[in-house]
Design a protein around this motif. Structure first.
Motif, PDB file in Angstrom:
ATOM      1  N   ILE B 205       0.165  -0.765 -19.966  1.00 47.91           N
ATOM      2  CA  ILE B 205       1.173   0.248 -19.611  1.00 47.91           C
ATOM      3  C   ILE B 205       2.078   0.528 -20.810  1.00 47.91           C
ATOM      4  CG2 ILE B 205       3.199   0.711 -18.151  1.00 47.91           C
ATOM      5  CD1 ILE B 205       1.732  -0.729 -15.890  1.00 47.91           C
ATOM      6  N   GLU B 206       2.464  -0.541 -21.482  1.00 45.68           N
ATOM      7  CA  GLU B 206       3.357  -0.362 -22.634  1.00 45.68           C
ATOM      8  C   GLU B 206       2.682   0.397 -23.771  1.00 45.68           C
ATOM      9  OE1 GLU B 206       6.347  -4.149 -22.012  1.00 45.68           O
ATOM     10  OE2 GLU B 206       4.617  -4.374 -23.332  1.00 45.68           O
ATOM     11  N   ALA B 207       1.336   0.335 -23.793  1.00 43.90           N
ATOM     12  CA  ALA B 207       0.611   1.006 -24.886  1.00 43.90           C
ATOM     13  C   ALA B 207       0.405   2.501 -24.617  1.00 43.90           C
ATOM     14  CB  ALA B 207      -0.736   0.328 -25.088  1.00 43.90           C
ATOM     15  N   ILE B 208       0.756   2.966 -23.410  1.00 42.23           N
ATOM     16  CA  ILE B 208       0.518   4.377 -23.082  1.00 42.23           C
ATOM     17  C   ILE B 208       1.424   5.274 -23.917  1.00 42.23           C
ATOM     18  CG2 ILE B 208       0.668   6.145 -21.257  1.00 42.23           C
ATOM     19  CD1 ILE B 208      -0.065   3.937 -19.256  1.00 42.23           C
ATOM     20  N   ASP B 209       0.804   6.207 -24.603  1.00 35.57           N
ATOM     21  CA  ASP B 209       1.567   7.164 -25.410  1.00 35.57           C
ATOM     22  C   ASP B 209       1.112   8.556 -24.991  1.00 35.57           C
ATOM     23  OD1 ASP B 209       3.007   8.481 -27.294  1.00 35.57           O
ATOM     24  OD2 ASP B 209       1.662   8.010 -28.961  1.00 35.57           O
ATOM     25  N   TYR B 210       1.787   9.093 -24.005  1.00 35.06           N
ATOM     26  CA  TYR B 210       1.357  10.374 -23.439  1.00 35.06           C
ATOM     27  C   TYR B 210       2.575  11.067 -22.837  1.00 35.06           C
ATOM     28  CZ  TYR B 210      -2.426  13.362 -21.733  1.00 35.06           C
ATOM     29  OH  TYR B 210      -3.300  14.397 -21.538  1.00 35.06           O
ATOM     30  N   ASP B 211       2.541  12.368 -22.843  1.00 35.88           N
ATOM     31  CA  ASP B 211       3.689  13.135 -22.345  1.00 35.88           C
ATOM     32  C   ASP B 211       3.921  12.968 -20.847  1.00 35.88           C
ATOM     33  OD1 ASP B 211       4.514  14.095 -24.649  1.00 35.88           O
ATOM     34  OD2 ASP B 211       3.962  16.192 -24.323  1.00 35.88           O
ATOM     35  N   MET B 212       2.816  13.195 -20.111  1.00 36.81           N
ATOM     36  CA  MET B 212       2.991  13.279 -18.652  1.00 36.81           C
ATOM     37  C   MET B 212       2.031  12.354 -17.914  1.00 36.81           C
ATOM     38  SD  MET B 212       3.508  17.284 -17.914  1.00 36.81           S
ATOM     39  CE  MET B 212       2.231  17.789 -19.027  1.00 36.81           C
ATOM     40  N   ILE B 213       2.570  11.531 -17.075  1.00 31.54           N
ATOM     41  CA  ILE B 213       1.773  10.732 -16.142  1.00 31.54           C
ATOM     42  C   ILE B 213       2.272  11.149 -14.759  1.00 31.54           C
ATOM     43  CG2 ILE B 213       1.216   8.402 -15.336  1.00 31.54           C
ATOM     44  CD1 ILE B 213       0.148   8.820 -18.126  1.00 31.54           C
ATOM     45  N   LEU B 214       1.522  12.004 -14.095  1.00 29.96           N
ATOM     46  CA  LEU B 214       2.006  12.572 -12.838  1.00 29.96           C
ATOM     47  C   LEU B 214       1.265  12.015 -11.625  1.00 29.96           C
ATOM     48  CD1 LEU B 214       2.180  16.284 -14.019  1.00 29.96           C
ATOM     49  CD2 LEU B 214       4.072  14.685 -13.823  1.00 29.96           C
ATOM     50  N   GLU B 215       0.246  11.244 -11.864  1.00 26.92           N
ATOM     51  CA  GLU B 215      -0.644  10.840 -10.787  1.00 26.92           C
ATOM     52  C   GLU B 215      -1.067   9.391 -11.001  1.00 26.92           C
ATOM     53  OE1 GLU B 215      -3.274  10.870  -8.470  1.00 26.92           O
ATOM     54  OE2 GLU B 215      -1.633  11.859  -7.440  1.00 26.92           O
ATOM     55  N   ALA B 216      -1.429   8.722  -9.921  1.00 26.70           N
ATOM     56  CA  ALA B 216      -1.949   7.353 -10.063  1.00 26.70           C
ATOM     57  C   ALA B 216      -3.247   7.366 -10.872  1.00 26.70           C
ATOM     58  CB  ALA B 216      -2.175   6.753  -8.686  1.00 26.70           C
ATOM     59  N   SER B 217      -4.042   8.408 -10.668  1.00 32.66           N
ATOM     60  CA  SER B 217      -5.318   8.497 -11.412  1.00 32.66           C
ATOM     61  C   SER B 217      -5.062   8.611 -12.908  1.00 32.66           C
ATOM     62  CB  SER B 217      -6.119   9.701 -10.966  1.00 32.66           C
ATOM     63  OG  SER B 217      -6.343   9.649  -9.612  1.00 32.66           O
ATOM     64  N   HIS B 218      -4.012   9.382 -13.290  1.00 36.42           N
ATOM     65  CA  HIS B 218      -3.689   9.525 -14.718  1.00 36.42           C
ATOM     66  C   HIS B 218      -3.428   8.157 -15.321  1.00 36.42           C
ATOM     67  CE1 HIS B 218      -2.067  13.931 -14.289  1.00 36.42           C
ATOM     68  NE2 HIS B 218      -3.277  13.756 -13.797  1.00 36.42           N
ATOM     69  N   LEU B 219      -2.643   7.378 -14.605  1.00 37.78           N
ATOM     70  CA  LEU B 219      -2.320   6.044 -15.109  1.00 37.78           C
ATOM     71  C   LEU B 219      -3.592   5.209 -15.205  1.00 37.78           C
ATOM     72  CD1 LEU B 219       0.037   4.098 -15.838  1.00 37.78           C
ATOM     73  CD2 LEU B 219      -0.091   3.298 -13.503  1.00 37.78           C
ATOM     74  N   GLY B 220      -4.441   5.343 -14.163  1.00 42.34           N
ATOM     75  CA  GLY B 220      -5.708   4.604 -14.151  1.00 42.34           C
ATOM     76  C   GLY B 220      -6.557   4.903 -15.370  1.00 42.34           C
ATOM     77  N   PHE B 221      -6.612   6.164 -15.770  1.00 43.02           N
ATOM     78  CA  PHE B 221      -7.432   6.545 -16.928  1.00 43.02           C
ATOM     79  C   PHE B 221      -6.966   5.837 -18.204  1.00 43.02           C
ATOM     80  CE2 PHE B 221      -7.973  10.810 -14.597  1.00 43.02           C
ATOM     81  CZ  PHE B 221      -9.043  10.301 -13.881  1.00 43.02           C
ATOM     82  N   PHE B 222      -5.661   5.620 -18.288  1.00 47.02           N
ATOM     83  CA  PHE B 222      -5.139   4.972 -19.492  1.00 47.02           C
ATOM     84  C   PHE B 222      -5.293   3.453 -19.439  1.00 47.02           C
ATOM     85  CE2 PHE B 222      -3.063   9.052 -19.785  1.00 47.02           C
ATOM     86  CZ  PHE B 222      -3.146   9.314 -21.138  1.00 47.02           C
ATOM     87  N   MET B 223      -5.451   2.938 -18.234  1.00 45.75           N
ATOM     88  CA  MET B 223      -5.515   1.474 -18.115  1.00 45.75           C
ATOM     89  C   MET B 223      -6.938   0.953 -17.985  1.00 45.75           C
ATOM     90  SD  MET B 223      -2.318   0.654 -15.641  1.00 45.75           S
ATOM     91  CE  MET B 223      -2.449  -1.105 -15.825  1.00 45.75           C
ATOM     92  N   GLU B 224      -7.896   1.852 -17.757  1.00 46.21           N
ATOM     93  CA  GLU B 224      -9.271   1.411 -17.547  1.00 46.21           C
ATOM     94  C   GLU B 224      -9.873   0.812 -18.809  1.00 46.21           C
ATOM     95  OE1 GLU B 224     -10.759   4.394 -13.982  1.00 46.21           O
ATOM     96  OE2 GLU B 224     -11.200   4.871 -16.045  1.00 46.21           O
ATOM     97  N   ASP B 225     -10.748  -0.174 -18.613  1.00 44.21           N
ATOM     98  CA  ASP B 225     -11.441  -0.783 -19.762  1.00 44.21           C
ATOM     99  C   ASP B 225     -12.582   0.112 -20.239  1.00 44.21           C
ATOM    100  OD1 ASP B 225      -9.786  -2.920 -19.449  1.00 44.21           O
ATOM    101  OD2 ASP B 225     -11.197  -4.111 -18.286  1.00 44.21           O
TER     102      ASP B 225
END
Lengths: 329, 515
Positions: B205-225
């Motif tokens: 989560i701390e490594a996410i560098d993105y303008d908009m996280i509006l959805e749970a899926s958006h977050l999932g895309f950044f956290m997936e292996d």
């Protein structure tokens, strides 16, 4: 022959005990470093080269043999080279995931295929079956066929000796004798079941004349939904093929790296792909020059049986002897 | 009496932390920020002791009724005491930096300025606009609790805390997205969940560098292996009961502000087939239904490819009576089985997408068009065989049996891949495709934990809740593949003091028997 199978099984179990002793030694868990400590780097390279030849023959014979069966019984309309490429590519896809995931895949392969043995049940109960077909249980006559059969079974039970190459992936606490013995026992039970089923189904006289007795036998299997269940059964055996080939490809790549003196460097994807291409090209050469024409007879399968029998017999004892000698020194 | 707010919620990943926020807060700067914002209001009041109190807020973001009650009302009788002492709102804090002030303003706070001492306070009065707690639309169950998460993250936390009233339930808050400033909350059970999983989630989560996280899926895309896989590596649910259950087993629940769906991890492929109702039904019924779900998944991906494989390469596998039906059905078709199946599956996908986008009242029209025109007319026009129409129908219905919606989309992709392999390699192609799929699944991971556990790697204890659901009293251990800190669910099975939690053998068993 029944007792011959059991006898070979028992002897192979003794061999597995030797192998388990090797895994209990401090060298096995260290992987390449353990072998170097035991034999020295130059000898390890030499052994790797010999092992690579064994692995190459095993990969080639398994792949070409399986491709031939598929071509003959499942897809006669497709070119063998394409079949070869498809099968080998799937094995490589598993291998490219790495050793840990390849080892894990055995659970999936087992789950997807263990039930196949249940399909043989009807062959134990044909109307013409006679218990006398299994006699003599212990043959007193001089018969060269039985020795060949025993050699074949011994070679078929081989394979655990390659585990010495992946000792680093086992935890030192793992007690490997039990799972290896269970696996060996299951294999023996499977061979016994197949032998008894095919003997009862074909009778001993006709059985001698069949080149692929088990496959020819399952051609008679059918169900209300599918006829020719053999096609499905042959296809499902790919699970085992893929696992075995992936493991052997990784070992082949590992032995190449040792020979090239790059064992201590991290593995690279390009190196792996190069070794896979070399292996595939060599297999195509063997297929076109030595296998396809059929003039060589059973040279390659017999060579593979001999190599497998020798490696299974020699490797565990050799490793234990090396550990003992090193211990005395 | 002044209540000083003491918070145990960690503010992580916030770029507006005091260390960075060094620009001093001034009235002019704030007025500049509020330029061209029609919903921004600035109110100035002169108190009884002649000092000027200024309020700044965005009226669409705050609760105006509470503003009158707890800020404007008390401030109108302000005399000698400070603003902070006078305001009756529960959440009030002093602000010094411009960045922090901006953030609080946009999160529904009212900024209060006292000109005599030149200090600023932020009174949190966010608007409670949003829907109330309703039942879940995506994961419907017949029996069991009917509430579901809403878009309000605090309310969602409450729903879980009510189910797990223990201080071991920890929450860590983050702010992600330089534009959206989305609130992310990781929930886990301290003492049960393996801290490694929490650390991995935190790191990602701390490594996410993105303008908009509006959805749970958006977050999932950044956290997936594994970003390129069609399979979801996080489970999404809007059910608080399911979330509480998974928290109890040692998993993490990750909440995203503004969405009713939470992410659950680490998960496995097999979790996609588990439904909250499995733990409500009798165990035999639940096990049977779970097996039906696995079977229907296999049917949904293999039925049409098998049809293509049999009709293209292996006619000899079809029993004679069925072969007559097949031949009769296919005799006048202009297409090969592959193209026939492809056309029907693409038509089906179009209908599926249309049914999702069309208004509910038009659904009946779609049913008529789909059922009569595309089904019956396609057969009569000679574009598709009757057998294929039946198989497509079964396959489509089977794909909806899986409780997780995300996997129904993956089904389609896998089905098309198998279809291509089946057309070239027949049954061999189908089996090769399944092997490739299994190799792929075997290679996936969720928060670095194996995705195909407990099959590969093999954890036999976890099989009690895998293909079947064993009776609840016999489900005594938490999933071992998660490496939970507390392995046993039953207190009676807990190890005696001094012995290892993972120690196998007789001690634990004896302890249980003694109890």
């Amino acid at each position: 022959m029944v007792w011959a199978i059991i006898a070979v099984g028992i002897i192979s179990n003794i061999n597995l005990m030797l192998l388990a002793k090797w895994f209990a030694s401090p060298y096995s868990g260290k992987g390449y470093a353990g072998f170097v400590e035991l034999f020295g780097e130059r000898k390890v390279r030499l052994f790797s080269f010999i092992g690579m030849l064994f692995i190459f023959v095993k990969i080639t014979v398994i792949t070409l043999g399986y491709t031939e069966i598929i071509h003959q019984f499942v897809l006669p309309s497709i070119q063998r080279e394409w079949l070869l490429a498809f099968l080998f590519a799937v094995g490589c896809y598993l291998a490219v995931k790495g050793m840990e995931k390849t080892i894990r895949f055995i659970f999936i392969a087992y789950l997807c295929s263990f039930w196949l043995i249940l399909l043989y049940i009807p062959f134990f109960l044909p109307p013409i079956a006679s218990i006398h077909d299994l006699y003599p249980i212990i043959s007193m006559e001089r018969d060269d066929g039985i020795w060949q059969g025993m050699l074949l079974i011994w070679a078929s039970l081989s394979g655990p000796e390659y585990l010495i190459c992946i000792g680093a992936w086992f935890s030192p606490r793992d007690k490997l004798l039990r799972p290896m013995a269970i696996g060996n026992a299951l294999t023996i039970v499977e061979y016994l079941a197949l032998f008894i089923a095919s003997t009862l189904y074909f009778g001993p006289e006709y059985l001698r004349k069949s080149s692929y007795p088990v496959i020819n036998m399952v051609r008679y299997l059918q169900s209300p939904i599918f006829e020719r269940l053999d096609i499905m059964m042959i296809c499902i055996h790919i699970f085992h093929y893929v696992f075995a080939i992936a493991l052997l490809i990784l070992l082949f790549y590992g032995s190449l790296r040792i020979i090239a003196g790059k064992a201590m460097k991290p593995a690279s994807r390009s190196g792996f792909i190069a070794s896979f291409m070399v292996l595939f090209l060599c297999m195509l050469i063997v297929y076109h020059w030595f296998w396809k024409s059929g003039t060589q007879g059973h040279f390659w399968p017999v060579l593979q049986v001999c190599f497998a029998a020798v490696s299974f017999l020699a490797v565990p004892a050799f490793m234990i002897a090396a550990v003992r000698i090193k211990g005395r020194a | 009496m002044v209540w000083n707010k003491v918070t145990n919620v960690l503010d992580r990943g916030n770029e507006d932390s005091p260390e960075k926020d060094e620009i001093p807060l001034t009235m002019d700067a704030l007025r500049q920020i509020l330029v061209n914002m029609s919903d921004a209001e600035v109110i100035e009041r002169t108190a009884l002791d002649e000092r000027t109190i200024t309020l700044l807020y965005i009226k669409t973001l705050i609760d105006l009724e509470r503003l009158n009650e707890s800020v404007i009302g008390p401030l109108s009788v302000l005399s000698d005491n400070t603003v902070c002492e006078c305001i009756t709102a529960s959440s009030i804090s002093e602000v010094t930096g411009q960045q922090k002030a901006k953030l609080l303003l946009m999160q529904g706070s009212v900024l209060v300025h006292d000109d005599r001492i030149d200090r600023w306070w932020a009174v949190s009065l966010p608007s409670s606009l949003g829907r109330s707690i309703e039942s879940s639309d995506t994961e419907t169950i017949i029996l069991g609790p009917k509430d579901s998460f809403s878009e309000k993250i605090d309310e969602n936390i409450t729903l879980i805390r009510r189910r797990l009233p223990t201080p071991d339930l920890k929450t860590e808050q983050f702010s992600v997205g330089s534009l959206s400033k989305t609130t992310i909350v990781i929930m886990y059970m301290e003492g049960i969940t393996n801290p490694k999983h929490v650390a991995i989630a935190r790191e990602k989560i701390e490594a996410i560098d993105y303008d908009m996280i509006l959805e749970a899926s958006h977050l999932g895309f950044f956290m997936e292996d594994h970003v390129h896989s069609v399979f979801p590596q996080f489970m999404q649910t809007d059910r608080p009961d399911a979330s509480a259950y998974y928290l109890g087993t040692g998993k993490l629940v990750i909440m995203v502000g503004g969405t009713p769906f939470v992410l659950i991890a680490p998960m496995t492929f097999f979790h996609l087939f588990h439904s909250p109702e499995d733990y409500i039904n009798r165990w035999l019924v639940a096990s049977f239904l779970r097996l039906v779900r696995y079977l229907s998944f296999m049917l949904s991906i293999t039925l049409i490819p098998l049809y293509v494989a049999l009709t293209t390469h292996h006619y000899q596998m079809v029993p004679l009576q069925i072969l007559f039906v097949l031949l009769d059905s296919r005799s006048k078709l202009p297409f090969t089985p592959f193209w026939e199946a492809c056309c029907m599956l693409i038509t089906l996908e179009i209908m599926k997408e249309a049914s999702l986008r069309m208004p509910a009242k038009s659904g009946q029209t779609l049913g008529v068009i789909g059922g009569i025109v595309i089904g019956q007319a396609a057969v009569e026009a000679g574009f598709a065989s009757k057998v294929l129409i039946v198989l497509v129908g079964i396959s489509a219905i089977a794909s909806f049996l899986v409780p997780n919606y995300m996997i129904t989309k993956a089904n389609t992709m896998v089905q098309f891949a198998l279809l291509i392999l089946a057309s070239y390699l027949g049954l061999l192609g189908v089996v090769l495709g399944i092997i490739l799929l299994l190799i792929h699944l075997n290679g996936l991971s969720s928060l670095k934990q194996p995705y195909f556990a407990p099959v590969a790697p093999f954890f036999w204890r976890d099989w009690k809740d895998l293909f079947i659901r064993a009776p609840l009293p016999s489900l005594r251990s938490r999933p071992l593949f998660l490496n939970p800190l507390k392995k046993w669910i039953c207190a009676a099975y807990a190890p005696v003091s001094g012995s290892s939690q993972y120690g196998l053998g007789h001690h634990r068993r004896w302890h249980y028997i003694q109890h």
